[in-house]
Design a protein around this motif. Structure first.
Motif, PDB file in Angstrom:
ATOM      1  N   HIS A   1       0.847  -1.188   0.000  1.00  0.00           N
ATOM      2  CA  HIS A   1       0.000   0.000   0.000  1.00  0.00           C
ATOM      3  C   HIS A   1       0.886   1.242   0.000  1.00  0.00           C
ATOM      4  N   ILE A   2       0.879   1.996  -1.101  1.00  0.00           N
ATOM      5  CA  ILE A   2       1.693   3.208  -1.196  1.00  0.00           C
ATOM      6  C   ILE A   2       0.952   4.398  -0.618  1.00  0.00           C
ATOM      7  N   GLY A   3      -0.351   4.515  -0.916  1.00  0.00           N
ATOM      8  CA  GLY A   3      -1.150   5.602  -0.362  1.00  0.00           C
ATOM      9  C   GLY A   3      -1.969   6.304  -1.424  1.00  0.00           C
ATOM     10  N   ALA A   4      -2.711   7.318  -1.003  1.00  0.00           N
ATOM     11  CA  ALA A   4      -3.561   8.066  -1.920  1.00  0.00           C
ATOM     12  C   ALA A   4      -2.706   8.967  -2.803  1.00  0.00           C
ATOM     13  N   ILE A   5      -2.943   8.918  -4.111  1.00  0.00           N
ATOM     14  CA  ILE A   5      -2.218   9.788  -5.032  1.00  0.00           C
ATOM     15  C   ILE A   5      -3.004  11.041  -5.367  1.00  0.00           C
ATOM     16  N   ALA A   6      -4.305  11.027  -5.124  1.00  0.00           N
ATOM     17  CA  ALA A   6      -5.146  12.195  -5.404  1.00  0.00           C
ATOM     18  C   ALA A   6      -6.438  12.049  -4.630  1.00  0.00           C
ATOM     19  N   GLY A   7      -7.064  13.190  -4.369  1.00  0.00           N
ATOM     20  CA  GLY A   7      -8.349  13.174  -3.681  1.00  0.00           C
ATOM     21  C   GLY A   7      -8.563  14.443  -2.907  1.00  0.00           C
ATOM     22  N   GLY A   8      -9.818  14.691  -2.565  1.00  0.00           N
ATOM     23  CA  GLY A   8     -10.171  15.908  -1.852  1.00  0.00           C
ATOM     24  C   GLY A   8      -9.983  15.768  -0.357  1.00  0.00           C
ATOM     25  N   GLU A   9     -10.181  16.850   0.324  1.00  0.00           N
ATOM     26  CA  GLU A   9     -10.185  16.881   1.784  1.00  0.00           C
ATOM     27  C   GLU A   9     -11.480  17.532   2.239  1.00  0.00           C
ATOM     28  N   ASP A  10     -12.037  17.019   3.339  1.00  0.00           N
ATOM     29  CA  ASP A  10     -13.300  17.515   3.882  1.00  0.00           C
ATOM     30  C   ASP A  10     -14.425  17.423   2.859  1.00  0.00           C
ATOM     31  N   GLY A  11     -14.336  16.419   1.966  1.00  0.00           N
ATOM     32  CA  GLY A  11     -15.392  16.191   0.997  1.00  0.00           C
ATOM     33  C   GLY A  11     -15.543  17.290  -0.031  1.00  0.00           C
ATOM     34  N   ASN A  12     -14.486  18.122  -0.216  1.00  0.00           N
ATOM     35  CA  ASN A  12     -14.644  19.267  -1.112  1.00  0.00           C
ATOM     36  C   ASN A  12     -14.482  18.906  -2.579  1.00  0.00           C
ATOM     37  N   PHE A  13     -14.166  17.656  -2.891  1.00  0.00           N
ATOM     38  CA  PHE A  13     -14.222  17.218  -4.278  1.00  0.00           C
ATOM     39  C   PHE A  13     -14.772  15.799  -4.348  1.00  0.00           C
ATOM     40  N   GLY A  14     -15.947  15.652  -3.765  1.00  0.00           N
ATOM     41  CA  GLY A  14     -16.646  14.373  -3.815  1.00  0.00           C
ATOM     42  C   GLY A  14     -16.423  13.530  -2.585  1.00  0.00           C
ATOM     43  N   TYR A  15     -17.463  12.803  -2.193  1.00  0.00           N
ATOM     44  CA  TYR A  15     -17.393  11.942  -1.014  1.00  0.00           C
ATOM     45  C   TYR A  15     -16.957  10.520  -1.348  1.00  0.00           C
ATOM     46  N   MET A  16     -16.866  10.207  -2.665  1.00  0.00           N
ATOM     47  CA  MET A  16     -16.432   8.881  -3.102  1.00  0.00           C
ATOM     48  C   MET A  16     -15.905   9.004  -4.521  1.00  0.00           C
ATOM     49  N   TRP A  17     -14.775   8.349  -4.813  1.00  0.00           N
ATOM     50  CA  TRP A  17     -14.265   8.268  -6.174  1.00  0.00           C
ATOM     51  C   TRP A  17     -14.371   6.836  -6.660  1.00  0.00           C
ATOM     52  N   GLU A  18     -14.860   6.656  -7.883  1.00  0.00           N
ATOM     53  CA  GLU A  18     -14.999   5.335  -8.474  1.00  0.00           C
ATOM     54  C   GLU A  18     -14.186   5.234  -9.765  1.00  0.00           C
ATOM     55  N   CYS A  19     -13.938   4.001 -10.184  1.00  0.00           N
ATOM     56  CA  CYS A  19     -13.425   3.663 -11.516  1.00  0.00           C
ATOM     57  C   CYS A  19     -12.178   4.449 -11.919  1.00  0.00           C
ATOM     58  N   PRO A  20     -11.124   4.454 -11.091  1.00  0.00           N
ATOM     59  CA  PRO A  20      -9.909   5.169 -11.487  1.00  0.00           C
ATOM     60  C   PRO A  20      -9.146   4.416 -12.570  1.00  0.00           C
ATOM     61  N   ASP A  21      -8.372   5.163 -13.335  1.00  0.00           N
ATOM     62  CA  ASP A  21      -7.547   4.595 -14.401  1.00  0.00           C
ATOM     63  C   ASP A  21      -6.338   5.508 -14.560  1.00  0.00           C
ATOM     64  N   VAL A  22      -5.140   4.939 -14.525  1.00  0.00           N
ATOM     65  CA  VAL A  22      -3.905   5.710 -14.679  1.00  0.00           C
ATOM     66  C   VAL A  22      -3.168   5.203 -15.910  1.00  0.00           C
ATOM     67  N   PHE A  23      -2.713   6.124 -16.762  1.00  0.00           N
ATOM     68  CA  PHE A  23      -1.951   5.728 -17.939  1.00  0.00           C
ATOM     69  C   PHE A  23      -1.086   6.897 -18.407  1.00  0.00           C
ATOM     70  N   ARG A  24      -0.053   6.548 -19.160  1.00  0.00           N
ATOM     71  CA  ARG A  24       0.878   7.541 -19.689  1.00  0.00           C
ATOM     72  C   ARG A  24       0.512   7.844 -21.134  1.00  0.00           C
ATOM     73  N   LEU A  25       0.483   9.140 -21.456  1.00  0.00           N
ATOM     74  CA  LEU A  25       0.111   9.565 -22.798  1.00  0.00           C
ATOM     75  C   LEU A  25       0.865  10.852 -23.110  1.00  0.00           C
ATOM     76  N   SER A  26       1.601  10.848 -24.210  1.00  0.00           N
ATOM     77  CA  SER A  26       2.358  12.027 -24.651  1.00  0.00           C
ATOM     78  C   SER A  26       3.245  12.592 -23.547  1.00  0.00           C
TER      79      SER A  26
END
Length: 479
Positions: free
Chosen positions: A201-226
């Motif tokens: 477990h490395i940890g959270a790479i992104a996300g809000g605090e105090d629910g200021n950008f959503g109370y739940m994140w679903e379906c993440p996808d990470v990829f390299r492009l350009s």
């Protein structure tokens, strides 16, 4: 080997398909060139992968009803991204770790073994939820064997912890998971592994605090492009802001740089992927040509799902067309993949069209399954395209606003719209499929996706301006 319980679940699902096949296929709103469930409810695309000469698209599937429940993984395969063959379900809820649903996940090629990762959903009788990240493997791409739990819930998160997306970077495996922290903030959480079985477990790479950008994140996808790292994610709980965030839940992306050792992700602002009514849970893959291709669910959770006319025919929802992603600056452009041209017939061209304060139809430009391409667009005032007296797209050359408007299928035909700012309009590429529309503006700079429902016999398409407009028009019938 599948357990006896899983075999039984799959057998029951296949019996449901056979039982209601004639009813499902009799629906005039059944799509012609999109992926749909053979019966029941479809939602998130899962496990997108090109493996041993075939494209695999799995999806969340509830075969026994048109509401959400204990999900299966349905399965389609294709050699060309256009002609699809339905396979038997890959996964069914059957074990202690997934008895209430095999939720969304992804697929990788592990030295020739097709390996699925998914979230096992478990609910106790008192409603308490448990969540497990699980693995299944296949040597033939059709029959899958569950290997059990590979990631348990780490400290600091609620049981809303799901949708593992796995990929390889510099000889190590990585997994990103959509999550809700104990403080009720949406997060994207990163793990690392050498063998796909044991995860750090490395940890959270992104996300809000105090629910200021959503109370739940679903379906993440990470990829390299350009040369940049893109994080696609679906935040739940964003409030509407002007033209933005108009659906119940959103789907969008960040662009930045990910430090794989520390888990630090330095990124820009969140951008919505689609400006229409029905778009959620996108997932990407790399195709045989090295292109980054995305498919999404043509729906949104909890947004008028029980109002679709198709429910009377025992099915609901579909997936979007495959779209190639191209990063220009920090903007993702979405373009319908070239293979869709295999569906074309009855080609019609109307070059050098000029309209002036009029409504016009063109010979050969009508139908239920149509591809329209307008190029070299110029004009003044408002230019609009009207489809089957139900849905319309318009662009205001002075206000620089693009608008998709439809008759609501959930609110007695009330007009409803989605909009975005667009500094100029030079190209409209539109795909109509009986009860869906996908509109790509300026070679994919902005996209509108929606379902709409109209009378079966209505095939009208008209073009209108309150001032003047000019363009080159091409039309094809599809499939």
């Amino acid at each position: 080997m599948k357990s006896l319980n899983e075999k039984k679940q799959i057998q029951l699902a296949e019996e449901e398909v056979k039982k209601y096949a004639s009813i499902v296929e009799s629906d005039p709103n059944r799509l012609r060139y999109h992926l749909m469930p053979p019966v029941g409810l479809m939602n998130d695309p899962n496990g997108l992968i090109y493996w041993k000469g075939a494209y695999h698209v799995f999806y969340q599937w509830m075969p026994f009803q048109t509401t959400h429940g204990a999900k299966f993984w349905g399965h389609y395969t294709s050699r060309d991204f256009v002609h699809w063959e339905r396979q038997a379900p890959a996964l069914a809820p059957s074990e202690w770790f997934d008895r209430n649903g095999c939720y969304s996940g992804s697929a990788v090629d592990n030295d020739g073994v097709l390996t699925l990762f998914y979230t096992g959903n478990v609910k106790d009788d008192d409603g308490t939820r448990h969540t497990y990240q699980c693995m299944a493997v296949s040597s033939d791409g059709v029959r899958f064997e569950k290997k059990g739990v590979v990631v348990h819930l780490p400290d600091g998160y609620t049981a809303h912890f799901r949708d593992p997306k796995v990929w390889k970077h510099e000889n190590k495996w990585y997994m990103v998971i959509g999550a809700q922290s104990e403080q009720l903030d949406g997060k994207a959480v990163l793990f690392r592994s050498d063998d796909l079985m044991h995860w750090e477990h490395i940890g959270a790479i992104a996300g809000g605090e105090d629910g200021n950008f959503g109370y739940m994140w679903e379906c993440p996808d990470v990829f390299r492009l350009s040369g940049k790292d893109v994080l696609i994610v679906c935040p739940q709980g964003l409030q509407p802001e002007g033209m933005h965030y108009q659906n119940v839940y959103q789907a969008g992306y960040f662009v930045g740089q990910l430090n794989y050792e520390t888990g630090q992700y330095v990124h820009g602002t969140f951008t919505e992927l689609d400006r229409g009514f029905e778009f959620y849970a996108p997932q990407t893959m790399v195709d045989e040509h090295g292109r980054r291709v995305m498919i999404a669910w043509m729906g949104v959770p909890d947004q008028d799902e029980d109002q679709h006319p198709t429910i009377a025919y025992r099915w609901v929802h579909a997936l979007t067309l495959p779209r190639e992603l191209v990063l220009i600056g920090d903007k993702l452009y979405q373009r319908p993949i070239e293979q869709l041209q295999l569906l074309r017939s009855d080609e019609v061209h109307h070059p050098n069209v000029f309209l002036q304060k009029e409504v016009r139809q063109f010979d050969g430009v009508k139908g239920k399954t149509v591809e329209l391409l307008l190029k070299q667009i110029d004009g003044k005032g408002v230019f609009s395209i009207h489809i089957q007296n139900n849905v319309s797209f318009s662009y205001d050359f002075e206000q620089k606003v693009a608008t998709l408007e439809r008759e609501s299928f959930a609110r007695n035909g009330m007009k409803e719209k989605r909009q975005c700012l667009l500094s100029q309009l030079h190209t409209i590429h539109m795909f109509i499929d009986t009860s869906s529309i996908e509109i790509f503006l300026n070679d994919g700079e902005e996209v509108f996706t929606a379902r709409f429902f109209t009378k079966e016999e209505n095939e009208h398409i008209s073009f209108q301006t309150n001032a003047e407009a000019s363009f080159h028009l091409s039309k094809w019938k599809l499939c």
